[in-house]
Design a protein around this motif. Structure first.
Motif, short mmCIF file in Angstrom:
data_model
loop_
_atom_site.label_atom_id
_atom_site.label_comp_id
_atom_site.label_asym_id
_atom_site.label_seq_id
_atom_site.Cartn_x
_atom_site.Cartn_y
_atom_site.Cartn_z
N ALA A 7 0.89 -1.35 -0.07
CA ALA A 7 0.00 -0.08 0.08
C ALA A 7 0.76 1.10 -0.02
O ALA A 7 0.58 2.28 -0.80
CB ALA A 7 -0.95 -0.05 1.23
N LEU A 8 2.08 1.22 0.85
CA LEU A 8 2.96 2.44 0.86
C LEU A 8 3.39 2.74 -0.57
O LEU A 8 3.64 3.88 -0.88
CB LEU A 8 3.91 1.93 2.06
CG LEU A 8 3.66 2.65 3.39
CD1 LEU A 8 4.96 2.31 4.24
CD2 LEU A 8 3.60 4.23 3.27
N TYR A 62 3.68 5.93 -2.65
CA TYR A 62 4.96 6.45 -3.28
C TYR A 62 4.85 6.66 -4.61
O TYR A 62 5.71 7.52 -5.09
CB TYR A 62 5.99 5.91 -2.57
CG TYR A 62 6.31 5.71 -1.16
CD1 TYR A 62 6.08 6.96 -0.37
CD2 TYR A 62 6.92 4.63 -0.43
CE1 TYR A 62 6.26 6.87 0.94
CE2 TYR A 62 7.09 4.64 0.82
CZ TYR A 62 6.76 5.98 1.57
OH TYR A 62 6.98 5.84 2.88
N SER A 63 4.32 5.51 -5.30
CA SER A 63 4.35 5.92 -6.76
C SER A 63 3.76 7.16 -7.50
O SER A 63 4.11 7.41 -8.50
CB SER A 63 3.74 4.61 -7.31
OG SER A 63 2.55 4.69 -7.41
N ILE A 101 14.98 -0.74 -11.34
CA ILE A 101 14.20 -0.13 -10.19
C ILE A 101 15.13 -0.24 -8.94
O ILE A 101 15.24 0.65 -8.24
CB ILE A 101 13.21 -1.24 -9.89
CG1 ILE A 101 11.88 -1.15 -10.79
CG2 ILE A 101 12.60 -0.94 -8.50
CD1 ILE A 101 10.93 -2.39 -10.90
N TYR A 102 15.78 -1.34 -8.77
CA TYR A 102 16.94 -1.05 -7.55
C TYR A 102 17.89 0.08 -7.62
O TYR A 102 18.04 0.75 -6.63
CB TYR A 102 17.65 -2.61 -7.57
CG TYR A 102 18.76 -2.41 -6.53
CD1 TYR A 102 18.63 -3.05 -5.51
CD2 TYR A 102 20.13 -2.05 -6.72
CE1 TYR A 102 19.66 -2.91 -4.22
CE2 TYR A 102 21.22 -2.05 -6.25
CZ TYR A 102 21.04 -2.41 -4.60
OH TYR A 102 21.91 -2.47 -3.77
N ASN A 103 18.31 0.18 -8.80
CA ASN A 103 19.18 1.41 -8.87
C ASN A 103 18.55 2.76 -8.54
O ASN A 103 18.98 3.47 -7.77
CB ASN A 103 19.99 1.34 -10.36
CG ASN A 103 21.04 0.46 -10.46
OD1 ASN A 103 21.61 0.36 -9.64
ND2 ASN A 103 21.17 0.04 -11.65
N HIS A 104 17.24 2.79 -9.09
CA HIS A 104 16.70 4.04 -8.73
C HIS A 104 16.48 4.13 -7.53
O HIS A 104 16.45 5.20 -6.53
CB HIS A 104 15.33 4.06 -9.53
CG HIS A 104 15.55 4.95 -10.89
ND1 HIS A 104 15.65 6.17 -10.90
CD2 HIS A 104 15.38 4.40 -12.15
CE1 HIS A 104 15.82 6.70 -12.30
NE2 HIS A 104 15.73 5.68 -13.26
N SER A 146 8.89 3.05 -7.12
CA SER A 146 7.83 2.48 -6.76
C SER A 146 6.93 2.37 -7.98
O SER A 146 6.08 1.43 -8.28
CB SER A 146 7.15 3.20 -5.72
OG SER A 146 8.07 3.16 -4.46
N ALA A 147 6.66 3.50 -8.84
CA ALA A 147 5.83 3.44 -9.89
C ALA A 147 6.26 2.20 -10.75
O ALA A 147 5.52 1.72 -11.45
CB ALA A 147 6.09 4.59 -10.35
N MET A 148 7.57 2.17 -10.91
CA MET A 148 8.00 1.12 -12.03
C MET A 148 7.73 -0.33 -11.59
O MET A 148 7.35 -1.16 -12.24
CB MET A 148 9.45 1.06 -12.28
CG MET A 148 9.86 2.47 -13.07
SD MET A 148 11.66 2.26 -13.80
CE MET A 148 12.40 2.73 -12.34
#
Lengths: 442, 307
Positions: free
Chosen positions: B46-47, B51-52, B263-266, B277-279
């Motif tokens: 949910a968080l 955040y996304s 995603i990890y890098n971002h 989060s969006a990705m």
């Protein structure tokens, strides 16, 4: 009935478990509590505990732990808990702690300090009150770790980027040795010449992060800078064409086979694994404090020179900078004890005889003079190199980077790859990097 | 029991009755999972959904930016590139892995000496598969002077610069994932043993050869198992991370920059938690849609004996 009993036992067991969990948490919550309790605790005669954290090589871990033991022998009422990491692990641990406001009392930081600015205790007061003794160094050395007048750390040593090379390979290849006022043109010719005659790489990689320090140096040598002097939402240059020469140089070297391709560069994981050590390359780009580790691993005489310039008498692009510093966390319960540790680490001669300037050349004059007098030939080479840098003078590069630095550098590294594989041209890459950097920071 | 009941109040029987109730016992035993699910899965999800829609660097409070993160993805060529790489990896690695798993399961379910030993040996890579050590070994095998190229040279082939070329860098990673066919092999083996002997006997009497038997009996009877393995392996392949993180770092030229790595890098290198989060949610959608397509089409090719 029996089932009810089991159920109740299970419930009780869970409550106990939960209670244990809560117990474990209590001390961390207390740590974040505040700064004021320091003095009262010290007077009880109980031991005070501080945590010191850093990243680095095994050599650095061994030496630093030894110095910590020396410190504890001298101050038996202080217990220092060391926590050390490899460079990647350090940032993951620090990021978690920064968010939880539970950063180690003393922690190591580099030029990426702006990211953690909210976690750093400003040291001006502790210095003024004499908790950190800086009487043996000049103001310039304090300024290299200051942010607009606020001292954010004490430099653990200064260094400068340069090219380490293996003179024997140059001789073997019949290529003239590099000299103090060499140019990029000569550098390229040497790298290509060594590759042609020996089949090895003339140049190793430009560090783990070719889109980082060396690219910035290319800009400063042209009279601009990558980062704006004080404004984090602006760049230090307004024309992408400043970036082109580095993309061109790198493409020439890699495509000729005179420098490792991206796949080969990726497999070089540490300074001891640099191709110069194994004799597969003649030159490599390192910070001067890495020179001793490189020379030890190679086990034969190596030399070090400042970077080449665009013409023999132009600016070198970067002064001597702080390699990293020790900062104090503002969540520390014992900032004065932490300051005492830093002061000891900086000023104690015996401690620095163990450290041997592995973090960079010490900023305290008495320490530096002692170490220089006792230096073995390879360490002496580092001092000579820094002396050379001072003699030549650098450009005015921004001391600290930008909070978005690492994402922009990653883009630069991607574009360097793409230029090497002819997926884009140096000009297009420069344009894209410039636009990307602007879009990220503004 | 009595003590607790007395301490708790005036209705001793009602507590023990309450505890004796089957639903209550069920919930109590399920409590560790429920708590874990709520706090370790549902709440973080949910968080991350919240955040996304924000810009969040983990150190300061998130600021609401609406759909900006999702719009940014459309214009981010590194994102579209990593989606392409991820899909290519899934399409190439999953089928090959399943074929290998099925082949070995087929061989290892026959009654022969040492079958148990071989089954364990072939399962080993899966046990150690996700580990960093194996990834490091794999990186060494395929490097320029690595064992693979030495073997290539020995048979007169020219060595390939696997990780130095964006066109070849993905293949060692695919091969490494194929090599970890153990878990699907085990499930296939269990499925193979479940096929009734009588089918095979009937086929033999009718004079079918081995190929007929395999394609007309074994495969159709195994199809529900194939479906299960296909879905599970596809989901796992979408989330591949370790190999690229350790061996290639996503390079060269982002040729192995899997979405999970990007995603990890971002999230953890560049502190763009909102964008990451969006990705993640887009990745979840991609996995969900792929799974739905597989399940939808599966009706055409799975065969259930009891239907």
């Amino acid at each position: 009935m029996k089932r009810a009993k089991i159920t109740v036992i299970m419930l009780v067991a869970m409550l106990i478990l939960a209670a244990c969990g809560a117990d474990n948490r209590a001390p961390t919550q207390a740590v974040t509590g505040g700064v004021n309790q320091d003095a009262t605790q010290a007077s009880d005669g109980g031991t005070i505990e501080i945590r010191v954290a850093w990243w680095g090589s095994q050599l650095r871990h061994d030496r630093t732990v030894e110095v910590i033991n020396m410190f504890m022998d001298q101050y038996p009422h202080i217990r220092v808990l060391p926590e050390f990491f490899d460079p990647d692990g350090y940032w993951i641990a620090l990021n978690t702690r920064a968010v939880a406001r539970d950063v180690w009392d003393v922690f190591q930081l580099g030029s990426n300090f702006p990211v953690y600015r909210d976690n750093i205790l400003v040291l001006n007061d502790l210095i003024a009150q004499g908790h950190i003794d800086v009487s043996n160094t000049s103001n310039e050395f304090i300024e290299i770790t200051s942010d607009v007048g606020e001292v954010v750390g004490i430099s653990n040593g200064v260094n400068a980027w340069g090219i380490a090379y293996d003179p024997a390979i140059f001789e073997l290849a019949g290529v003239p040795l590099p000299h103090i006022r060499w140019t990029w043109e000569e550098f390229e010719a040497m790298a290509l010449g060594i590759h042609e005659s020996l089949g090895i790489w003339g140049m190793s990689r430009f560090g783990t992060n070719p889109g980082g320090p060396v690219l910035t140096q290319f800009l400063v040598q042209q009279g601009v800078d990558f980062w704006h002097e004080y404004d984090n939402t602006q760049l230090g240059f307004d024309d992408p064409s400043y970036l082109v020469p580095f993309f061109e140089l790198w493409r020439t070297l890699v495509q000729a086979g005179a420098a490792p391709d991206p796949g080969a560069a990726m497999l070089i994981t540490d300074i001891e694994g640099d191709p110069v050590v194994t004799g597969l390359a003649a030159m490599t780009y390192i910070a001067s404090n890495q020179f001793v580790a490189l020379a030890n691993a190679a086990d034969r005489p190596l030399s070090m020179l400042p970077l080449p310039a665009f013409d023999p008498y132009s600016s070198l692009g970067r002064d001597v900078v702080s390699s990293q510093m020790f900062s104090i966390a503002n969540n520390s319960r014992h900032p004065e004890i932490a300051a005492k540790f830093i002061s000891f680490f900086q000023n104690n001669i015996e401690a620095n005889q163990i450290l041997q300037g592995e973090r960079g050349i010490p900023i305290m004059n008495h320490v530096r003079e002692t170490l220089q007098a006792e230096a073995d030939p390879m360490v002496a080479e580092t001092y000579a190199f820094i002396g050379m840098m001072n003699y030549l003078g650098g450009g005015a590069a921004a001391v600290f980077g930008n909070p978005n630095q690492s994402e922009i550098e990653a883009m630069a590294n991607l574009l360097l790859d793409e230029v090497v594989f002819d997926m884009t041209t140096p000009e297009q890459a420069a344009q894209e990097l410039f636009e990307f950097a602007l879009s990220i920071i503004s | 029991m009595k003590n607790i009941a007395v301490n708790k109040g005036k209705k001793p029987k009602s507590l023990s009755q309450f505890m004796d109730n089957e639903t209550v016992a069920g919930y109590v035993f399920a409590l560790p999972f429920i708590v874990g699910f709520l706090f370790l899965m549902a709440a973080p999800m949910a968080l991350s959904f919240y955040y996304s829609f924000t810009e969040f660097d983990m150190l300061s409070t998130p600021t609401w930016v609406g759909l900006d993160n999702y719009v940014r993805m459309m214009n981010d060529r590194r994102f579209t590139g990593s989606v392409r790489v991820t899909f290519r990896f899934v399409f190439l690695s999953v089928p090959v892995r399943l074929v290998f798993g099925l082949m070995l399961a087929y061989v290892l379910t026959r009654k022969a000496a040492g079958v148990h030993f071989y089954r364990s040996v072939y399962y080993l890579p899966t046990l150690i598969g996700g580990s960093i050590a194996v990834a490091l070994v794999w990186g060494q095998l395929f490097q320029r002077q690595g064992v693979v190229n030495v073997l290539f040279n020995a048979v007169g082939l020219e060595g390939v610069n696997w990780f130095g070329n964006p066109n070849t860098a993905l293949y060692p990673l695919i091969l490494m994932s194929v090599w970890q066919f153990g878990s699907s092999m085990l499930i296939f083996a269990a499925g193979l043993k479940d096929i009734p002997e009588t089918y095979y006997e009937a086929a033999e009497i009718d004079g079918a050869n081995k190929w007929h038997v395999f394609f007309r009996i074994t495969l159709p009877c195994l199809s529900p198992i194939i479906l299960y393995n296909l879905v599970m392996q596809t989901i796992a392949a979408f989330m591949t991370f370790t190999q690229a993180f350790i061996i290639t770092g996503g390079g060269p030229a982002n040729a192995t920059n899997f979405l999970a790595l990007y995603i990890y890098n971002h999230a953890f290198n560049w502190f763009n938690m909102g964008y990451a989060s969006a990705m993640s949610w887009v990745l979840l959608m991609m996995v969900a849609v792929s799974t739905a397509i597989i399940l939808k089409t599966s009706k055409k090719w799975t065969f259930y004996a009891n239907e």
